[in-house]
Scaffold this active site. Sequence first.
Site, PDB file in Angstrom:
ATOM      1  N   ARG A  82       0.949  -1.271  -0.123  1.00 55.90           N
ATOM      2  CA  ARG A  82       0.142  -0.094   0.022  1.00 55.90           C
ATOM      3  C   ARG A  82       0.957   1.279  -0.091  1.00 55.90           C
ATOM      4  O   ARG A  82       0.607   2.278  -0.638  1.00 55.90           O
ATOM      5  CB  ARG A  82      -0.831   0.080   1.161  1.00 55.90           C
ATOM      6  CG  ARG A  82      -1.751   1.066   1.002  1.00 55.90           C
ATOM      7  CD  ARG A  82      -3.061   0.911   2.291  1.00 55.90           C
ATOM      8  NE  ARG A  82      -2.470   1.079   3.504  1.00 55.90           N
ATOM      9  CZ  ARG A  82      -3.118   0.937   4.668  1.00 55.90           C
ATOM     10  NH1 ARG A  82      -4.229   0.346   4.801  1.00 55.90           N
ATOM     11  NH2 ARG A  82      -2.575   0.936   6.112  1.00 55.90           N
ATOM     12  N   LYS A 184      -2.564   6.620   1.473  1.00 52.94           N
ATOM     13  CA  LYS A 184      -2.117   7.122   2.676  1.00 52.94           C
ATOM     14  C   LYS A 184      -1.080   8.154   2.809  1.00 52.94           C
ATOM     15  O   LYS A 184       0.003   8.071   2.901  1.00 52.94           O
ATOM     16  CB  LYS A 184      -1.797   5.737   3.637  1.00 52.94           C
ATOM     17  CG  LYS A 184      -2.173   6.109   5.202  1.00 52.94           C
ATOM     18  CD  LYS A 184      -2.024   4.694   5.906  1.00 52.94           C
ATOM     19  CE  LYS A 184      -2.056   4.927   7.463  1.00 52.94           C
ATOM     20  NZ  LYS A 184      -3.147   5.781   7.887  1.00 52.94           N
ATOM     21  N   GLU A 220     -15.957   6.872   5.077  1.00 54.00           N
ATOM     22  CA  GLU A 220     -14.932   6.303   6.080  1.00 54.00           C
ATOM     23  C   GLU A 220     -15.033   7.489   7.116  1.00 54.00           C
ATOM     24  O   GLU A 220     -15.464   8.400   6.793  1.00 54.00           O
ATOM     25  CB  GLU A 220     -13.807   5.602   5.823  1.00 54.00           C
ATOM     26  CG  GLU A 220     -12.939   6.746   5.020  1.00 54.00           C
ATOM     27  CD  GLU A 220     -11.460   6.375   4.672  1.00 54.00           C
ATOM     28  OE1 GLU A 220     -11.004   5.137   5.590  1.00 54.00           O
ATOM     29  OE2 GLU A 220     -10.631   6.636   3.733  1.00 54.00           O
TER      30      GLU A 220
HETATM   31  N1  PLP Z   1      -9.010   4.777   6.732  1.00 51.86           N
HETATM   32  C1  PLP Z   1      -8.009   5.662   7.104  1.00 51.86           C
HETATM   33  C2  PLP Z   1      -8.620   7.039   6.786  1.00 51.86           C
HETATM   34  C3  PLP Z   1      -6.851   5.365   7.935  1.00 51.86           C
HETATM   35  O1  PLP Z   1      -6.209   6.362   8.352  1.00 51.86           O
HETATM   36  C4  PLP Z   1      -6.775   4.058   8.357  1.00 51.86           C
HETATM   37  C5  PLP Z   1      -5.673   3.802   9.301  1.00 51.86           C
HETATM   38  O2  PLP Z   1      -4.639   3.237   8.777  1.00 51.86           O
HETATM   39  C6  PLP Z   1      -7.555   3.097   8.210  1.00 51.86           C
HETATM   40  C7  PLP Z   1      -8.792   3.499   7.329  1.00 51.86           C
HETATM   41  C8  PLP Z   1      -7.570   1.627   8.412  1.00 51.86           C
HETATM   42  O3  PLP Z   1      -6.594   1.031   7.692  1.00 51.86           O
HETATM   43  P1  PLP Z   1      -5.767  -0.194   8.385  1.00 51.86           P
HETATM   44  O4  PLP Z   1      -6.481  -1.105   8.705  1.00 51.86           O
HETATM   45  O5  PLP Z   1      -4.788  -0.741   7.085  1.00 51.86           O
HETATM   46  O6  PLP Z   1      -4.690   0.347   9.434  1.00 51.86           O
HETATM   47  C1  COI Z   2      -3.591   3.676  11.706  1.00 55.89           C
HETATM   48  O1  COI Z   2      -4.639   3.227  11.810  1.00 55.89           O
HETATM   49  O2  COI Z   2      -2.639   3.146  11.576  1.00 55.89           O
HETATM   50  C2  COI Z   2      -3.741   5.227  11.234  1.00 55.89           C
HETATM   51  O3  COI Z   2      -2.566   5.734  10.557  1.00 55.89           O
HETATM   52  C3  COI Z   2      -4.709   5.835  11.652  1.00 55.89           C
HETATM   53  C4  COI Z   2      -4.282   7.281  12.271  1.00 55.89           C
HETATM   54  C5  COI Z   2      -5.567   8.132  12.363  1.00 55.89           C
HETATM   55  C6  COI Z   2      -3.686   7.044  13.578  1.00 55.89           C
END
Ligand code: PLP
Ligand code: COI
Length: 339
Positions: A82, A184, A220
């Site tokens: 990612r 991200k 989201e």
């Molecule tokens: N959506 C956003 C905007 C985020 O910042 C995060 C955090 O990483 C997620 C979703 C969740 O992603 P993940 O499950 O890969 O941590």
């Molecule tokens: C994560 O869940 O790792 C993120 O980057 C989300 C952030 C809002 C702390």
Amino acid sequence: MHKQNIDWGNLGFSYIRTDKSYVSDYRNGSWDEGRLTPEHTITMSECACVLHYSQSVFEGLKAYTTEDGRIVTFRPDLNASRMAESAAWLEMPPFPEDRFVDAVTRVVRANESWVPPYGSGATLYIRPFMFGFNSVIGVKPADDYQFRILTTPVGPYFKGGAKPLTIKIADFDRAAPRGTGHIKAGLNYAMSLHAIVQAHNEGYNENLYPDSATRTKVEETGGANIIFIKGNKFITVGSPSILPSITRRSLEYVAEHYLGMEVEEREVLLEELPEFEEAGLCGTAAVISPVGKIVDHGREICFPSGMEQMGPKIQKLYDTLTGIQMGRIEAPEGWIHEI
Ligand code: PLP
Ligand code: COI
């Protein structure tokens, strides 16, 4: 193994400096061999691309101590891919994916005393990030980059632990239909700062963003994907402008293969919200944080089994996911990376 003298059970989600970070520089078209560093500050030009044009991307994952005392990470290969995709979108040279996993391993090993013990409720948060380093004054990508990984021990992302959250439908847009919502990048979080301060001032825990084009569909929150339960169905949002959460994709598998639920990844209309029985936010930081109430400009949507505590289906998903991460439940092939 010696552990730091920390009250692990009362950690919040904030930065504590650990022993070592990982750093690799990109110069003259290639990444150097990388190194661990005790240096936790960065010196750069006042005209660095990241400072003016926000050319930065990042990742988030955790290291867990398992029931039998091993230290593991959860699907770091997916963070690697990612991040490469996020970088490409901002015209940055991707950090090689195999080196990403190796760098995570090295930096966690170097900070072993900071990995919270099993059962403490805390984990070691791992934050890989990279940014445009050299001076740029016209709008263009940098030539030089730095990739780093910092680690910091954390507790729950939302204060109050498992208490259901109250979130609001945001007054602002997060991501344009053909924009950067699926990567991200720091820029997606910069735009959310005004919205989150406003939401907190109004007494909400988070913003739930609707789609920017029509404001009729759920997307989201600022830092997590959203999941819903209806009968035996596990429903998540399918949208090209949300971050493809690794936690959400893992939960889809867990729901189907461990819990025998029917999984739907699809458009979710704001209108449908009252039909759901349980809701939760999912992500690395959020794990699964139950949502008790969504407020849409005065209209309150309360989830019947989840106002006071986590609803029963979300609880099962939470127990299974964290069971896999902490080594209590057998993981699917390739999900657990031992440090
Ligand atoms: N959506 C956003 C905007 C985020 O910042 C995060 C955090 O990483 C997620 C979703 C969740 O992603 P993940 O499950 O890969 O941590
Ligand atoms: C994560 O869940 O790792 C993120 O980057 C989300 C952030 C809002 C702390």
